[in-house]
Write an enzyme that holds these catalytic residues in place. Structure first.
Site, short mmCIF file in Angstrom:
data_model
loop_
_atom_site.label_atom_id
_atom_site.label_comp_id
_atom_site.label_asym_id
_atom_site.label_seq_id
_atom_site.Cartn_x
_atom_site.Cartn_y
_atom_site.Cartn_z
N GLY A 192 1.62 2.34 4.71
CA GLY A 192 0.30 1.78 4.96
C GLY A 192 0.00 0.63 4.01
N CYS A 193 -1.03 -0.12 4.33
CA CYS A 193 -1.36 -1.30 3.53
C CYS A 193 -1.89 -0.90 2.15
CB CYS A 193 -2.33 -2.20 4.27
SG CYS A 193 -3.77 -1.35 4.97
N TYR A 194 -2.90 0.00 2.13
CA TYR A 194 -3.40 0.45 0.84
C TYR A 194 -2.28 1.12 0.02
CZ TYR A 194 -8.33 -0.19 2.36
OH TYR A 194 -9.53 -0.68 2.78
#
Lengths: 343, 343, 343, 343
Positions: B143-145
């Site tokens: 995921g990005c986070y």
């Protein structure tokens, strides 16, 4: 009542003029500027065209109250002569906020020009000090980050429910950097950009620490990291503190009990709302509210408080007018009850 | 090599197409969409006009590798038949990231359709797992986070220099919320606005926790608070952890020693830079870098790490291409060495 | 006075509530919404938390005046029953603006439900029709683009100084597209983006044409091209017309003479300012002003007029309140004299 | 090939470095700056960290080609010594664009330092002058507004289908104002704001006029009004011209015939697309395309052309590289075929 504004040409100064425009008891009769001296207010700020005044290098005429909206150091220099004349003064800069003259020198790089005024000044956070403000002559108007952080943490710190080791992660719009020109106010540099800054220590840290320590029975250690986000106005602070493990506030109903605590704490504060949902900076745009959302991360036993203000209103000019209202026995919300401009 | 993209019509999918356009070894030969099936790619995305393909409801033709850019749950459903055919697959959704099927159900609300693939899947963070990625058939693209947070914390966690109680305060551009329509992607609602969300628990938390726990010798407790800031692309995470009081990393030279640790840790990682100044999201716009700035708040003995990525590149499509390069023995930076578009 | 708002949940409706909040003569006693019926206003709009009302599907209780803030077609449907009860109504939609029922059908695709109201309705541009507004029962509140364009052109058209072939190139913030969800209100699509639209003919064209033709002694041909620019509020229109070659207005002092004409024309209009410098949309943010800057391109003998408003205030809700003030014999500026929020 | 950049520290200069980074035939070996001389490129622009060069006050070493990215006047001063050494030079400023030295003095306020170079310089719009560019030694790289306007109008002007009285209404992102500090690049001043400027005559007007007159058989009168809109990159120009009333281009199928004309005109131009829908600036972000949409307002018999570019790429650095490719017999699209970064 006749009011003067020192340095109307910055954002705090022009915002003061905007707010005072709707104040029935106040007339702005003298305004100063630095580079713009000699111009009309409306030539610098077309949106203030109703204020038919020339910008002068020094305040003119007799005045009942003066707001200084200069940057630090310059503000003290301009304010002290006003104070010496016995005029009430509200300083929006940081020059009278720290009680300790040594700390002032440490953070601002110069000795304070008159430490006796550091003693006299009242830190103008009306939700915590309304009584002292009412009888004050000199108000140190709080900084924008400190306003959001201190209001967000005051109930928890006062009640002692969190450990004295706190993180404040704040996000500010660019107007907080002022109207001066710099790379961090250059549109193309900061638009579509988020950055942290002040990691070595931001000047608002000692102010936050000082005020939270007044509320706490033990010394609080604070990490404060400000960020710039690409919007003009608004500050959102996320405040993190560990619930004391043995405390009665640390249990399955901690979240609700803490909400109740916050609501009670601010029950008489017209400008603080404890919100049902996490607040957004836009919900305060142009108005004097501070929106606070306390919640508990039950996985980690940590209090997380989200706190929002408009940095130029509750974080500067609006709070200054709120202080003036208290000092002058006007209703506290005079000229301050406009709703946020949304969207 | 023939590549397919499931759901090109979201932002991760269209970004994949943009990046693969410059990849000399890959030809995109089949793309799917949901509502846009039947249209040409260029009618939906004029900037992809060079990709002369129709969007079909299902993948067509023989393929060497498939990227799934569907949202979670739908992605697993579409990916499993592809995997069952023996085709390599990189899933940009969250559907193969968690090792524990029970945890998947807890966070995503449905049972995982085939937990055996949870076991097989390799969490595709090349800076930490390049060896496994090279031989993998199924990649769970991070995921990005999590990408920003895990890369920011990995050296400190691996070395055990901070206490296992961490705060991650992340700020994301709006494209992270996808191309679907909602109030949190409505311009007038989110422009000039900053908000925290997911305070009750964001789905990226278990993923961050899982991966940091693989690196740590003890279980780590994490508070993760994501925010939306008014920009299209970019994530900046501020990660906070207390330096172990008795540790050899906690002294006057801790800052420099920790910088050295970070530089050593990522010495062979072409896409991670340890920066001399706090990084800004804009310095990664459109490219695959992760910029990391570790520093010590000496007043409080706390490590603060600032980490920046472009959420659609290193946080999604770029990392997927990086994984593909490793899986297919292409140079790791193929199609990924464009500089950031600044300003 | 008791006021109702049909469809408070759009931007025009919520802006009406914001402005009426400070109106001393008006109490909002009933508000409707569509999808939000059953909720409290403050649950939908936290910034309106002071308005303690539930949103109902239909107006309730007795009302002195009703504002309809529904989209076209739906607005006529909801408004006609109110009008039939004899209640004053201000329609912010386009449903009563066109005098010609055939033209209504052509542009809105359906026959008008009651053309007799088209005859009765007064086009509520107070700077041009204050007398009729004062005695009106039904006001067709002008569109946002038409307000900026008609006010920008009215003096020149009335005086006949330009040829009847005009170009209006308008730039609008995204809130003009409403609160509904669509790709043209999706942040990531419209942020950092400028686009023209409506090139085949925008619905505001017949309205502009109709009103300018009332002012002109000959039929005016108009090209109108609207654009979306990445900001929330504001419209700036650039209006271009050729000075009549033989006219007495076409000479070396044409610029000054035209400025004088504009200043005379709007001498009694509190909400129109003829500005000394080209105006900026931000100078009207949140307030009811229209800023107009007429100038002559002496190289080409062309009049260029720049006109700015806040599309939600002077272009919608503010103008509606201005109309109400006139209809109800309140001072025209009641609740409308807030200064722009700048920066 | 060894290239030098004079003034890498502005936006055109840094964009050149970004684009040339991916050019296989070019190595940047010397860069100059003004205030930043002595620093490393990466200290000023972290996104250019791969360019390991120091900024020097003057160009150093032997060079095959030089780009000057200084502002006007300063650029000529720095460029002429380079030209006098016989080195190829592409000037991104306005200093060699006007053929008429008198006109240069009128618009730039100083006499041109060497008008013989005005004669020699080739106006570097490759879509119109590729042959001359191929053999040129000195290229005057077109301005950003002129690139969008001239490409948008060239087919119509060349074919003589519109009357020689044209309006160009352009909207530019803020990076067009450069990296220097000023109130019109101050975030809080220009964010959420749209403004017209240069109404008394913008410096790009004579350049547009000169080039369109080369294409036209009669002198063209042009009103040009530029605007700033709150985005970093992008220009959208709307061009308006009356179809000649007696012309064969003015009939029911004029729209389609004109589209065909435009498609034919640019059939061999890889960087110009005639679009099926009105283009958006974002569809060119970071790449070298010019997107053009010609349409006819049939109500008024007027041609309306919408034209979009990225002002820093096709409007500056990208076009400079395109010119270099032609001058040096590289394929025209070398280093220029990256797709737009969308969203």
């Amino acid at each position: 009542m006749r009011a003067g504004i020192i340095n109307i040409t910055g954002y705090a100064g022009s915002e003061l003029a905007r707010i005072l425009h709707s104040h029935p008891e106040v007339e702005i009769t003298s305004v100063t500027g630095r580079s713009a001296a000699g111009q009309k207010v409306k030539d610098v700020f077309p949106h203030l065209s109703s204020l038919d005044l020339a910008i002068t290098p020094e305040l003119e005429g007799s005045l009942d109250i003066v707001f200084s909206a200069l940057p630090q150091v310059a503000s003290a220099e301009a304010s002290i002569p006003v104070l010496n004349q016995g005029i009430k003064l509200i300083d929006i800069s940081a020059d009278f906020r720290l009680k300790n003259a040594g700390e002032y020198k440490e953070w601002y790089g110069v000795p304070h020009p008159d430490p006796s005024y550091l003693e006299e000044a009242v830190y103008g956070l009306p939700e915590l000090r309304s009584k002292e403000i009412k009888s004050a002559r000199l108000i140190a108007n709080p900084g924008c980050y400190p306003t959001s952080a201190i209001l967000g943490l005051a109930p928890a710190i006062s009640e002692g429910i969190i450990e004295p080791d706190i993180i404040i992660d704040s996000k500010s719009g660019i107007s907080g950097a002022g109207r001066s020109l710099s790379m961090t106010t250059h549109f193309s540099e900061v638009n579509e950009n988020t950055m942290a800054y002040g990691l070595g220590g931001h000047r608002h840290l000692p102010e936050i620490t000082q005020e939270l320590n007044f509320l706490s029975y033990e010394k609080t250690s604070i990490t404060f990291v400000p960020h710039l986000v690409p919007m003009t106005r608004g500050i959102l602070s996320a405040c993190y503190g560990k619930l004391r493990p043995s405390g009665s506030w640390n249990g399955p109903d901690a979240g609700q009990r803490i909400r109740d605590l916050y609501e009670d704490f601010y029950a008489k504060s017209a400008f603080v709302d404890i919100t049902a949902q996490p607040p957004q900076t836009k919900q305060t745009l142009g108005n004097n509210k501070c929106l606070i959302y306390p919640t508990v991360d039950t996985r980690t036993g940590r209090l997380v408080v989200i706190s929002c203000i408009d940095n130029l209103v509750k974080g500067a000019a609006g709070q200054a007018v709120q202080n003036m209202n208290l000092m002058c026995q006007f209703p506290e919300n005079t000229a301050l009850d406009a709703l946020a401009v949304y969207p």
